[in-house]
Design an enzyme around this catalytic site. Structure first.
Site, PDB file in Angstrom:
ATOM      1  N   GLN A   1      49.287  21.760  -5.907  1.00 25.23           N
ATOM      2  CA  GLN A   1      48.269  22.766  -6.191  1.00 25.23           C
ATOM      3  C   GLN A   1      46.935  22.401  -5.544  1.00 25.23           C
ATOM      4  O   GLN A   1      46.201  23.270  -5.073  1.00 25.23           O
ATOM      5  CB  GLN A   1      48.087  22.916  -7.708  1.00 25.23           C
ATOM      6  CG  GLN A   1      47.243  24.119  -8.067  1.00 25.23           C
ATOM      7  CD  GLN A   1      47.009  24.233  -9.553  1.00 25.23           C
ATOM      8  OE1 GLN A   1      46.422  23.348 -10.170  1.00 25.23           O
ATOM      9  NE2 GLN A   1      47.482  25.309 -10.146  1.00 25.23           N
TER      10      GLN A   1
ATOM     11  N   ASN B   1      20.072  22.468  12.078  1.00 30.93           N
ATOM     12  CA  ASN B   1      20.171  23.336  10.900  1.00 30.93           C
ATOM     13  C   ASN B   1      18.917  23.246  10.026  1.00 30.93           C
ATOM     14  O   ASN B   1      18.590  24.208   9.314  1.00 30.93           O
ATOM     15  CB  ASN B   1      21.455  23.018  10.124  1.00 30.93           C
ATOM     16  CG  ASN B   1      22.667  23.598  10.839  1.00 30.93           C
ATOM     17  OD1 ASN B   1      22.547  24.144  11.944  1.00 30.93           O
ATOM     18  ND2 ASN B   1      23.842  23.504  10.224  1.00 30.93           N
TER      19      ASN B   1
ATOM     20  N   LEU C   1      43.774  16.677   4.558  1.00 39.54           N
ATOM     21  CA  LEU C   1      45.118  17.168   4.213  1.00 39.54           C
ATOM     22  C   LEU C   1      46.158  16.746   5.248  1.00 39.54           C
ATOM     23  O   LEU C   1      47.366  16.828   4.982  1.00 39.54           O
ATOM     24  CB  LEU C   1      45.100  18.693   4.052  1.00 39.54           C
ATOM     25  CG  LEU C   1      44.347  19.184   2.801  1.00 39.54           C
ATOM     26  CD1 LEU C   1      44.219  20.711   2.811  1.00 39.54           C
ATOM     27  CD2 LEU C   1      45.027  18.710   1.515  1.00 39.54           C
ATOM     28  N   HIS C   2      45.714  16.294   6.410  1.00 36.07           N
ATOM     29  CA  HIS C   2      46.646  15.740   7.405  1.00 36.07           C
ATOM     30  C   HIS C   2      46.895  14.248   7.157  1.00 36.07           C
ATOM     31  O   HIS C   2      47.713  13.647   7.869  1.00 36.07           O
ATOM     32  CB  HIS C   2      46.083  15.886   8.826  1.00 36.07           C
ATOM     33  CG  HIS C   2      46.309  17.233   9.463  1.00 36.07           C
ATOM     34  ND1 HIS C   2      45.640  18.373   9.089  1.00 36.07           N
ATOM     35  CD2 HIS C   2      47.135  17.601  10.474  1.00 36.07           C
ATOM     36  CE1 HIS C   2      46.025  19.389   9.853  1.00 36.07           C
ATOM     37  NE2 HIS C   2      46.945  18.955  10.689  1.00 36.07           N
ATOM     38  N   GLY C   3      46.166  13.635   6.220  1.00 29.90           N
ATOM     39  CA  GLY C   3      46.309  12.191   6.022  1.00 29.90           C
ATOM     40  C   GLY C   3      45.935  11.449   7.300  1.00 29.90           C
ATOM     41  O   GLY C   3      45.081  11.897   8.060  1.00 29.90           O
TER      42      GLY C   3
ATOM     43  N   ALA D   1      17.656  23.152  30.736  1.00 35.26           N
ATOM     44  CA  ALA D   1      17.149  21.835  30.344  1.00 35.26           C
ATOM     45  C   ALA D   1      15.831  21.977  29.611  1.00 35.26           C
ATOM     46  O   ALA D   1      14.775  22.146  30.226  1.00 35.26           O
ATOM     47  CB  ALA D   1      16.992  20.965  31.588  1.00 35.26           C
TER      48      ALA D   1
ATOM     49  N   GLU E   1      21.719  33.474  21.168  1.00 37.51           N
ATOM     50  CA  GLU E   1      22.108  32.076  21.395  1.00 37.51           C
ATOM     51  C   GLU E   1      22.585  31.433  20.095  1.00 37.51           C
ATOM     52  O   GLU E   1      23.536  30.663  20.077  1.00 37.51           O
ATOM     53  CB  GLU E   1      20.939  31.295  21.991  1.00 37.51           C
ATOM     54  CG  GLU E   1      20.594  31.744  23.410  1.00 37.51           C
ATOM     55  CD  GLU E   1      19.296  31.181  23.960  1.00 37.51           C
ATOM     56  OE1 GLU E   1      18.844  31.685  24.984  1.00 37.51           O
ATOM     57  OE2 GLU E   1      18.736  30.256  23.340  1.00 37.51           O
TER      58      GLU E   1
ATOM     59  N   ALA F   1       2.128  25.343  24.131  1.00 41.95           N
ATOM     60  CA  ALA F   1       3.218  26.298  24.366  1.00 41.95           C
ATOM     61  C   ALA F   1       2.814  27.358  25.384  1.00 41.95           C
ATOM     62  O   ALA F   1       3.641  27.830  26.163  1.00 41.95           O
ATOM     63  CB  ALA F   1       3.612  26.962  23.050  1.00 41.95           C
TER      64      ALA F   1
HETATM   65  C1  LIG Z   1      26.199  17.666  22.898  1.00 43.14           C
HETATM   66  C2  LIG Z   1      24.821  18.206  23.018  1.00 43.14           C
HETATM   67  C3  LIG Z   1      24.540  19.209  23.931  1.00 43.14           C
HETATM   68  C4  LIG Z   1      23.244  19.674  24.099  1.00 43.14           C
HETATM   69  N1  LIG Z   1      22.977  20.598  25.058  1.00 43.14           N
HETATM   70  C5  LIG Z   1      21.683  20.891  25.359  1.00 43.14           C
HETATM   71  C6  LIG Z   1      21.345  21.690  26.489  1.00 43.14           C
HETATM   72  O1  LIG Z   1      22.221  22.198  27.204  1.00 43.14           O
HETATM   73  N2  LIG Z   1      20.036  21.898  26.777  1.00 43.14           N
HETATM   74  C7  LIG Z   1      19.035  21.361  26.010  1.00 43.14           C
HETATM   75  O2  LIG Z   1      17.866  21.579  26.330  1.00 43.14           O
HETATM   76  N3  LIG Z   1      19.311  20.597  24.918  1.00 43.14           N
HETATM   77  C8  LIG Z   1      20.605  20.344  24.591  1.00 43.14           C
HETATM   78  N4  LIG Z   1      20.896  19.540  23.509  1.00 43.14           N
HETATM   79  C9  LIG Z   1      19.806  18.991  22.725  1.00 43.14           C
HETATM   80  C10 LIG Z   1      19.702  19.584  21.333  1.00 43.14           C
HETATM   81  O3  LIG Z   1      19.243  20.904  21.394  1.00 43.14           O
HETATM   82  C11 LIG Z   1      18.756  18.657  20.525  1.00 43.14           C
HETATM   83  O4  LIG Z   1      19.457  17.451  20.311  1.00 43.14           O
HETATM   84  C12 LIG Z   1      18.324  19.277  19.199  1.00 43.14           C
HETATM   85  O5  LIG Z   1      17.467  20.363  19.423  1.00 43.14           O
HETATM   86  C13 LIG Z   1      17.623  18.258  18.295  1.00 43.14           C
HETATM   87  O6  LIG Z   1      16.621  17.592  18.985  1.00 43.14           O
HETATM   88  P1  LIG Z   1      16.551  15.984  18.911  1.00 43.14           P
HETATM   89  O7  LIG Z   1      17.883  15.474  19.303  1.00 43.14           O
HETATM   90  O8  LIG Z   1      15.379  15.539  19.696  1.00 43.14           O
HETATM   91  O9  LIG Z   1      16.333  15.649  17.386  1.00 43.14           O
HETATM   92  P2  LIG Z   1      14.920  15.565  16.631  1.00 43.14           P
HETATM   93  O10 LIG Z   1      14.091  16.736  16.969  1.00 43.14           O
HETATM   94  O11 LIG Z   1      14.331  14.206  16.866  1.00 43.14           O
HETATM   95  O12 LIG Z   1      15.363  15.674  15.109  1.00 43.14           O
HETATM   96  C14 LIG Z   1      15.751  14.535  14.319  1.00 43.14           C
HETATM   97  C15 LIG Z   1      15.930  15.027  12.880  1.00 43.14           C
HETATM   98  O13 LIG Z   1      14.683  15.518  12.392  1.00 43.14           O
HETATM   99  C16 LIG Z   1      14.874  16.806  11.858  1.00 43.14           C
HETATM  100  N5  LIG Z   1      13.668  17.614  12.045  1.00 43.14           N
HETATM  101  C17 LIG Z   1      12.975  17.805  13.189  1.00 43.14           C
HETATM  102  N6  LIG Z   1      11.978  18.641  12.981  1.00 43.14           N
HETATM  103  C18 LIG Z   1      12.039  19.012  11.680  1.00 43.14           C
HETATM  104  C19 LIG Z   1      11.273  19.891  10.850  1.00 43.14           C
HETATM  105  N7  LIG Z   1      10.237  20.583  11.327  1.00 43.14           N
HETATM  106  N8  LIG Z   1      11.625  20.025   9.566  1.00 43.14           N
HETATM  107  C20 LIG Z   1      12.670  19.334   9.055  1.00 43.14           C
HETATM  108  N9  LIG Z   1      13.436  18.492   9.791  1.00 43.14           N
HETATM  109  C21 LIG Z   1      13.127  18.348  11.085  1.00 43.14           C
HETATM  110  C22 LIG Z   1      16.024  17.385  12.658  1.00 43.14           C
HETATM  111  O14 LIG Z   1      16.608  18.489  11.996  1.00 43.14           O
HETATM  112  C23 LIG Z   1      16.935  16.184  12.757  1.00 43.14           C
HETATM  113  O15 LIG Z   1      17.686  16.066  11.584  1.00 43.14           O
HETATM  114  C24 LIG Z   1      22.208  19.129  23.301  1.00 43.14           C
HETATM  115  C25 LIG Z   1      22.499  18.134  22.353  1.00 43.14           C
HETATM  116  C26 LIG Z   1      23.767  17.656  22.225  1.00 43.14           C
HETATM  117  C27 LIG Z   1      24.017  16.546  21.240  1.00 43.14           C
END
Ligand SMILES: Cc1cc2nc3c(=O)[nH]c(=O)nc-3n(C[C@H](O)[C@H](O)[C@H](O)COP(=O)(O)OP(=O)(O)OC[C@H]3O[C@@H](n4cnc5c(N)ncnc54)[C@H](O)[C@@H]3O)c2cc1C
Length: 383
Positions: free
Chosen positions: A280, A367, A338-340, A125, A243, A179
């Site tokens: 095609q 990403n 492609l599955h429609g 978490a 990871e 941190a």
């Molecule tokens: C199904 C699922 C399972 C998950 N499992 C876990 C888990 O087991 N443990 C856990 O701890 N977390 C988990 N997560 C959380 C996941 O890691 C976070 O959702 C993720 O890291 C993004 O954080 P956020 O949702 O707060 O988005 P935010 O940090 O609020 O980001 C919002 C947007 O801002 C963009 N952004 C943020 N910072 C920057 C930057 N510096 N530069 C450019 N763009 C930026 C992001 O890319 C995104 O597009 C899970 C999430 C989901 C949906």
């Protein structure tokens, strides 16, 4: 297709037996698990009894001391069959390795054998309602109270969260130090003040018990500190290459499965008196997708070789995570097309794969964050 050279005959036997396990004990139930939002606990026990959990753990802790390729097979087979409600990968290859690497002997003995048996389910978490990408902004605090920490705060989006018996919680132990004041605590089901919130309703991964967690004056014994005080952030950084590669591995297998379903479907489906595959456009789209997945697969396998040699760096793993999960989403979206209309129906695996894929670009570090990491390795400082 370029032959994969990573796997031995033993790996192949393990793959066959894990696939049989999934086909027998998971596939027939996964629909029902999706409807109710969680998998049976019994499937964890059965996976443990059959040696499919924590395979890379040492034998003294219930594992098989197997190389990471056995874990790769678990990720791939789950992705291929689309039984993504199973949180085995995170449990075995994220949570357990933290305990193995940073835990005391007592902690390892207490958790790892039961995790390998599927009796104890693990979660990690980090994310909070107001802190996901920016983990330094974590608000959950664990304040020194003599023989224990007093833990307060909340987490969200936690994979395996509702089933979890032990959760590695990222908390500030010295809130003024950012941190450098972050630690990892092992928080157990049943500790007074530790509550599970609702299972979150998601676009995909519907059988996965992703949950909120709440900590209200939880007394966490000092013995449950994982590793050293205030070193949590460093620990989190050290495990990142593996990871992130895990997500790329699943991405390539899920994309390949979608291509395979689509080849079969378009050869059968008749339109205007001929098959969809005879156009095609269909064949070229499939050729493009297969080419890109092949390119991705070779890159991922090379990253795996580097990982096994202890040489995979975080930037390269971030490239794999971002590029392969983007490709997975692009490929599966084309396959739905492609599955429609059938591609939009839940009973078709490609529809589920499409819904399940989307989060791959978000979790494990978004990403966009991957691209930040890559730019830093190129000497390009951002803000
Ligand atoms: C199904 C699922 C399972 C998950 N499992 C876990 C888990 O087991 N443990 C856990 O701890 N977390 C988990 N997560 C959380 C996941 O890691 C976070 O959702 C993720 O890291 C993004 O954080 P956020 O949702 O707060 O988005 P935010 O940090 O609020 O980001 C919002 C947007 O801002 C963009 N952004 C943020 N910072 C920057 C930057 N510096 N530069 C450019 N763009 C930026 C992001 O890319 C995104 O597009 C899970 C999430 C989901 C949906």
């Amino acid at each position: 297709m370029i032959e994969r050279t990573l796997f031995s005959e033993d790996h192949q036997r393990f793959r066959d037996s894990f696939r049989r396990f999934l086909e027998k004990e998971v596939v027939p139930h996964h629909d029902a698990w999706e409807d109710r939002g969680y998998v049976d606990r019994e499937v964890w026990l059965s996976a443990g009894a059959n040696g499919f959990l924590c395979t890379s753990m040492p034998e003294e802790f219930g594992g098989a001391a197997a190389d990471k390729l056995y874990s790769v097979i678990v990720f791939e087979e789950v992705a291929r069959l689309g039984v993504n409600g199973l949180g085995f990968g995170l449990h075995s290859e994220i949570v357990a390795p933290y305990i193995l690497r940073y835990g005391s002997d007592e902690q390892k003995q207490r958790y790892l054998p039961r995790m390998a048996a599927g009796e104890v389910i693990g979660a990690i978490a980090m994310s909070e309602p107001a802190a996901g990408s920016d983990l330094q902004g974590v608000k959950t605090q664990a304040i020194d109270a003599g023989d224990h920490f007093l833990l307060n705060g909340s987490k969200t989006f936690i994979t395996n969260g509702w089933h979890a018996d032990v959760v590695i919680v990222v908390a500030k132990t010295d809130p003024s130090a950012g941190a450098k004041g972050t630690s990892l605590l092992l928080v157990e089901r049943g500790m007074p003040g530790f509550e599970k919130g609702k299972r979150l309703k998601k676009v995909g991964l519907k059988a996965q018990d992703t949950s909120e967690l709440f900590f209200d004056n939880v007394k966490v014994p000092k013995a449950n500190l994982l590793g050293q005080l205030n070193k949590g952030f460093i620990y989190l950084m050290q495990e990142l290459p593996w990871e992130r590669l895990q997500i790329a591995i699943s991405a390539m297998e899920a994309a390949q499965a979608a291509i395979d379903w689509t080849v079969a479907y378009t050869k059968e489906r008749k339109v205007f008196g001929t098959t969809v595959a005879s156009y095609q456009n269909t064949r070229f789209k499939l050729a493009e997708m297969q080419t890109e997945v092949q390119v991705g697969r070779v890159f991922v396998d090379r990253c795996l070789e580097l990982l096994l040699a202890g040489k995979l760096d975080t930037a390269t793993a971030s490239m794999a995570k971002y590029w392969c999960s983007d490709l997975q989403c692009k490929v599966i979206d084309e396959c739905v097309q492609l599955h429609g209309g059938y591609g939009y129906m839940w009973e078709y695996p490609v529809a589920r794969a499409w819904a399940d894929a989307r989060v791959q670009r978000i979790y494990g570090g978004t990403n966009e964050i991957m691209k930040e990491v890559i730019t830093r390795s190129m000497g390009l400082g951002g803000k």
